[in-house]
Scaffold this motif. Structure first.
Motif, PDB file in Angstrom:
ATOM      1  N   ARG A   1     108.117  82.200   9.711  1.00 32.57           N
ATOM      2  CA  ARG A   1     108.655  82.338  11.047  1.00 32.57           C
ATOM      3  C   ARG A   1     107.599  82.897  11.989  1.00 32.57           C
ATOM      4  O   ARG A   1     106.600  83.464  11.572  1.00 32.57           O
ATOM      5  N   ALA A   2     107.835  82.726  13.272  1.00 28.53           N
ATOM      6  CA  ALA A   2     106.899  83.275  14.257  1.00 28.53           C
ATOM      7  C   ALA A   2     106.903  84.786  14.164  1.00 28.53           C
ATOM      8  O   ALA A   2     107.913  85.416  13.936  1.00 28.53           O
ATOM      9  N   LEU A   3     105.716  85.381  14.352  1.00 28.01           N
ATOM     10  CA  LEU A   3     105.591  86.819  14.234  1.00 28.01           C
ATOM     11  C   LEU A   3     105.377  87.444  15.599  1.00 28.01           C
ATOM     12  O   LEU A   3     104.964  86.789  16.550  1.00 28.01           O
ATOM     13  N   ASP A   4     105.649  88.718  15.669  1.00 26.71           N
ATOM     14  CA  ASP A   4     105.455  89.481  16.886  1.00 26.71           C
ATOM     15  C   ASP A   4     103.967  89.515  17.216  1.00 26.71           C
ATOM     16  O   ASP A   4     103.169  90.107  16.517  1.00 26.71           O
ATOM     17  N   ARG A   5     103.590  88.880  18.316  1.00 28.71           N
ATOM     18  CA  ARG A   5     102.170  88.750  18.614  1.00 28.71           C
ATOM     19  C   ARG A   5     101.546  90.052  19.085  1.00 28.71           C
ATOM     20  O   ARG A   5     100.328  90.160  19.156  1.00 28.71           O
ATOM     21  N   ARG A   6     102.352  91.035  19.395  1.00 28.44           N
ATOM     22  CA  ARG A   6     101.767  92.335  19.705  1.00 28.44           C
ATOM     23  C   ARG A   6     101.094  92.914  18.461  1.00 28.44           C
ATOM     24  O   ARG A   6     100.109  93.625  18.544  1.00 28.44           O
ATOM     25  N   ARG A   7     101.630  92.556  17.267  1.00 35.72           N
ATOM     26  CA  ARG A   7     101.112  93.123  16.036  1.00 35.72           C
ATOM     27  C   ARG A   7     100.281  92.126  15.239  1.00 35.72           C
ATOM     28  O   ARG A   7      99.572  92.505  14.328  1.00 35.72           O
ATOM     29  N   PHE A   8     100.402  90.846  15.572  1.00 39.19           N
ATOM     30  CA  PHE A   8      99.760  89.845  14.729  1.00 39.19           C
ATOM     31  C   PHE A   8      99.002  88.847  15.586  1.00 39.19           C
ATOM     32  O   PHE A   8      99.601  88.139  16.373  1.00 39.19           O
TER      33      PHE A   8
ATOM     34  N   GLY B   1      97.406  82.962  -0.323  1.00 39.77           N
ATOM     35  CA  GLY B   1      97.005  83.411   1.004  1.00 39.77           C
ATOM     36  C   GLY B   1      98.179  83.789   1.879  1.00 39.77           C
ATOM     37  O   GLY B   1      98.121  84.742   2.659  1.00 39.77           O
ATOM     38  N   ARG B   2      99.255  83.027   1.770  1.00 36.46           N
ATOM     39  CA  ARG B   2     100.439  83.319   2.566  1.00 36.46           C
ATOM     40  C   ARG B   2     100.998  84.688   2.238  1.00 36.46           C
ATOM     41  O   ARG B   2     101.399  85.452   3.129  1.00 36.46           O
ATOM     42  N   SER B   3     101.030  85.040   0.952  1.00 36.64           N
ATOM     43  CA  SER B   3     101.571  86.335   0.574  1.00 36.64           C
ATOM     44  C   SER B   3     100.650  87.466   1.020  1.00 36.64           C
ATOM     45  O   SER B   3     101.126  88.559   1.360  1.00 36.64           O
ATOM     46  N   MET B   4      99.342  87.218   1.026  1.00 39.55           N
ATOM     47  CA  MET B   4      98.416  88.205   1.588  1.00 39.55           C
ATOM     48  C   MET B   4      98.756  88.465   3.053  1.00 39.55           C
ATOM     49  O   MET B   4      98.876  89.615   3.497  1.00 39.55           O
ATOM     50  N   GLU B   5      98.910  87.401   3.821  1.00 39.80           N
ATOM     51  CA  GLU B   5      99.214  87.522   5.249  1.00 39.80           C
ATOM     52  C   GLU B   5     100.532  88.248   5.472  1.00 39.80           C
ATOM     53  O   GLU B   5     100.631  89.160   6.311  1.00 39.80           O
ATOM     54  N   ARG B   6     101.536  87.863   4.717  1.00 39.46           N
ATOM     55  CA  ARG B   6     102.849  88.466   4.912  1.00 39.46           C
ATOM     56  C   ARG B   6     102.876  89.918   4.456  1.00 39.46           C
ATOM     57  O   ARG B   6     103.497  90.772   5.104  1.00 39.46           O
TER      58      ARG B   6
ATOM     59  N   ASN C   1     112.124  94.379  -0.443  1.00 36.35           N
ATOM     60  CA  ASN C   1     113.255  94.152   0.463  1.00 36.35           C
ATOM     61  C   ASN C   1     112.789  93.875   1.888  1.00 36.35           C
ATOM     62  O   ASN C   1     113.340  92.999   2.575  1.00 36.35           O
ATOM     63  N   ALA C   2     111.775  94.614   2.351  1.00 37.09           N
ATOM     64  CA  ALA C   2     111.252  94.380   3.696  1.00 37.09           C
ATOM     65  C   ALA C   2     110.627  92.997   3.791  1.00 37.09           C
ATOM     66  O   ALA C   2     110.789  92.295   4.800  1.00 37.09           O
ATOM     67  N   TYR C   3     109.930  92.601   2.748  1.00 42.07           N
ATOM     68  CA  TYR C   3     109.301  91.276   2.699  1.00 42.07           C
ATOM     69  C   TYR C   3     110.373  90.182   2.738  1.00 42.07           C
ATOM     70  O   TYR C   3     110.275  89.214   3.493  1.00 42.07           O
ATOM     71  N   ARG C   4     111.406  90.348   1.921  1.00 41.28           N
ATOM     72  CA  ARG C   4     112.480  89.360   1.878  1.00 41.28           C
ATOM     73  C   ARG C   4     113.226  89.289   3.204  1.00 41.28           C
ATOM     74  O   ARG C   4     113.576  88.199   3.684  1.00 41.28           O
ATOM     75  N   ASP C   5     113.461  90.437   3.829  1.00 45.61           N
ATOM     76  CA  ASP C   5     114.155  90.455   5.114  1.00 45.61           C
ATOM     77  C   ASP C   5     113.349  89.727   6.181  1.00 45.61           C
ATOM     78  O   ASP C   5     113.908  89.041   7.045  1.00 45.61           O
ATOM     79  N   ALA C   6     112.036  89.877   6.125  1.00 45.08           N
ATOM     80  CA  ALA C   6     111.177  89.273   7.145  1.00 45.08           C
ATOM     81  C   ALA C   6     110.948  87.791   6.918  1.00 45.08           C
ATOM     82  O   ALA C   6     110.704  87.044   7.878  1.00 45.08           O
ATOM     83  N   TYR C   7     111.056  87.336   5.664  1.00 46.29           N
ATOM     84  CA  TYR C   7     110.658  85.964   5.338  1.00 46.29           C
ATOM     85  C   TYR C   7     111.739  85.215   4.569  1.00 46.29           C
ATOM     86  O   TYR C   7     111.495  84.631   3.519  1.00 46.29           O
ATOM     87  N   ASP C   8     112.945  85.251   5.119  1.00 40.86           N
ATOM     88  CA  ASP C   8     114.037  84.388   4.661  1.00 40.86           C
ATOM     89  C   ASP C   8     114.294  84.478   3.162  1.00 40.86           C
ATOM     90  O   ASP C   8     114.576  83.470   2.506  1.00 40.86           O
TER      91      ASP C   8
END
Length: 447
Positions: free
Chosen positions: A20-27, A75-80, A334-341
């Motif tokens: 999903r799109a991320l908050d661009r203030r932080r990313f 790589g995706r899991s590193m980013e997330r 849990n935070a990871y799962r909440d953020a990424y479906d």
């Protein structure tokens, strides 16, 4: 892999959609600048070394080097994982030293040369305060001289080669800025295999094993450990083979494993792991168990991706979604799962999350962004991460600044893919005993 510990690009997950799109203030996605970065290749010495980046004002900038984060699970899991850590710092901890934190992602594209271009861009154009990540050992080796030249902390969260830590040991003053937050280095990965067999083989009926190792650079250290220590592990070694890197058909190898009567094929694999797994159970299951260091089996989506073929397979990982390594493991999951479906992190996600959190901890407690002072603090740290306790080998150890492995209380876990009550695949921990979430299940065709 854990293991993975410094290998090439791993299988992608065909079932996972774009994040999903991320908050661009932080990313801040690392786009553009490639041409400029390429033009700077080999010219870092012409620029003033940027120690601590923007250390007096503005946001703290975290540079992440990850392979194909849009398409590759590693790589995706590193980013997330990094993004979850940055979000928590900004939302819960007032950033780092009272300053907002920004994540700048650089795609290494699974290439050592691109890793170096992107590292240079992060340092010279993005002025990051620290770099984290790197999956392939070859990529890490290609940037280690630049890390030394720039005197900027780098926290590895994927590659496993001991060549870098040996360089830190031999030329400490130049290379001391490198630390491996995880996974364990490839020598210690081999040690874990020995420790697992010594402690668990009799309990699960693996009294004789065929040792199978893919012949890549990353397996040289584990192979040496096996030669030195497996004869004393209390298990009969009925076959040992380093098979060619291009192996796609394991029929002949498994015919031999079957002929020597091995209870299990004890494997060390990353690149050839899926072919090795599928040939174990198709066209019909082989009469032996299967497991060891198997990087693809670490992927949370692997059960579905292989149409349940990995059921009963045993793998090793830094952590799984079912594990409770520390009091930070499940909150992170849990935070990871909440953020990424609802998706779960790969092992590189745990280590990258820990790398960002460790850097923040070091700055806050050392009271500085100065790289030399941070090195001194991190060398002595005992940091509770999501994947275990992060401590590093000291200056006198041959693997200086690598994640410490404690044989008496092993941090990594061995899991088995099992089917849960809902008919879904689950990575159930079977070792160490005090972290187990389930008993080992003998494959149904062997029971």
């Amino acid at each position: 892999m854990n293991g993975s510990k410094g290998h090439g690009t791993e299988p992608n997950d065909p079932s996972t959609s774009r994040s999903r799109a991320l908050d661009r203030r932080r990313f801040l996605r690392a786009t553009g600048g490639v041409t400029a970065g390429a033009s700077l290749a080999g010219c870092l010495g012409t620029y003033e070394s940027i120690v601590g980046g923007s250390a007096t004002e503005g946001p703290v900038r975290i540079g992440l080097l990850a392979p194909d984060p849009d398409s590759d699970q590693i790589g995706r899991s590193m980013e997330r994982g990094a993004t979850v850590a940055v979000d928590e710092l900004n939302d819960e901890d007032d950033g780092i030293d009272g300053r907002d934190v920004e994540l700048v992602v650089a795609d290494t594209n699974g290439s050592p040369s691109e890793a170096r271009r992107q590292y240079q861009r992060l340092i010279l154009e993005e002025a990051v305060d620290v770099t984290v990540g790197v999956f392939a050992s070859e990529a890490l080796m290609n940037i280690i001289d630049d890390i030394a030249e720039q005197e900027t902390i780098h926290l590895t969260s994927g590659a496993a080669t001991t060549a870098v830590s040996q360089r830190v040991n031999e030329q400490y003053d130049e290379y001391k800025y490198h630390f491996r937050v995880g996974p364990n280095n490839n020598h210690d990965l081999g040690q874990m295999q020995v420790d697992f067999l010594t402690d668990k083989a009799d309990d699960i009926g693996w009294n004789s094993v065929a040792v199978l190792v893919e012949d890549y650079d990353w397996t040289e250290e584990p192979w040496k450990v096996y030669q030195d220590q497996l004869p004393d592990a209390g298990v009969e070694i009925v076959m040992e083979e380093q098979y060619p890197p291009a192996t796609e058909d394991f029929t002949a190898i498994y015919d031999e494993v079957e002929a020597v009567g091995a209870d299990a094929a004890f494997i060390t694999t990353a690149h050839t792991g899926t072919d090795a797994l599928l040939d174990w159970v198709t066209p019909q299951p082989r009469p032996f168990a299967f497991g060891g260091i198997h990087v693809p089996m670490q992927l949370p989506s692997y059960y579905e991706a292989t149409n349940e073929a990995c059921r009963f397979g045993v793998g090793q990982s830094s952590a799984t979604a079912q594990s409770t390594r520390t009091d930070k493991t499940q909150p992170f999951v849990n935070a990871y799962r909440d953020a990424y479906d609802g998706s779960s992190p790969v092992y590189t996600g745990y280590h990258t999350y820990d790398a960002v959190a460790l850097f923040a901890d070091a700055v806050e407690n050392a009271g500085t962004f100065d790289a030399d002072e941070l090195v001194s603090y991190i060398e002595d740290v005992s940091f509770t991460g999501s994947s275990g306790t992060v401590e590093f080998y000291g200056q006198d150890h041959e693997h200086t600044h690598d994640l410490r492995y404690d044989r008496s209380d092993p941090d990594p876990v061995y899991f088995q893919w099992q089917e849960n009550d809902d008919g879904e695949g689950s990575q159930e921990i079977i070792w160490p005993e005090d972290r187990a979430t389930a008993e080992y299940q003998t494959p149904t065709w062997l029971a």
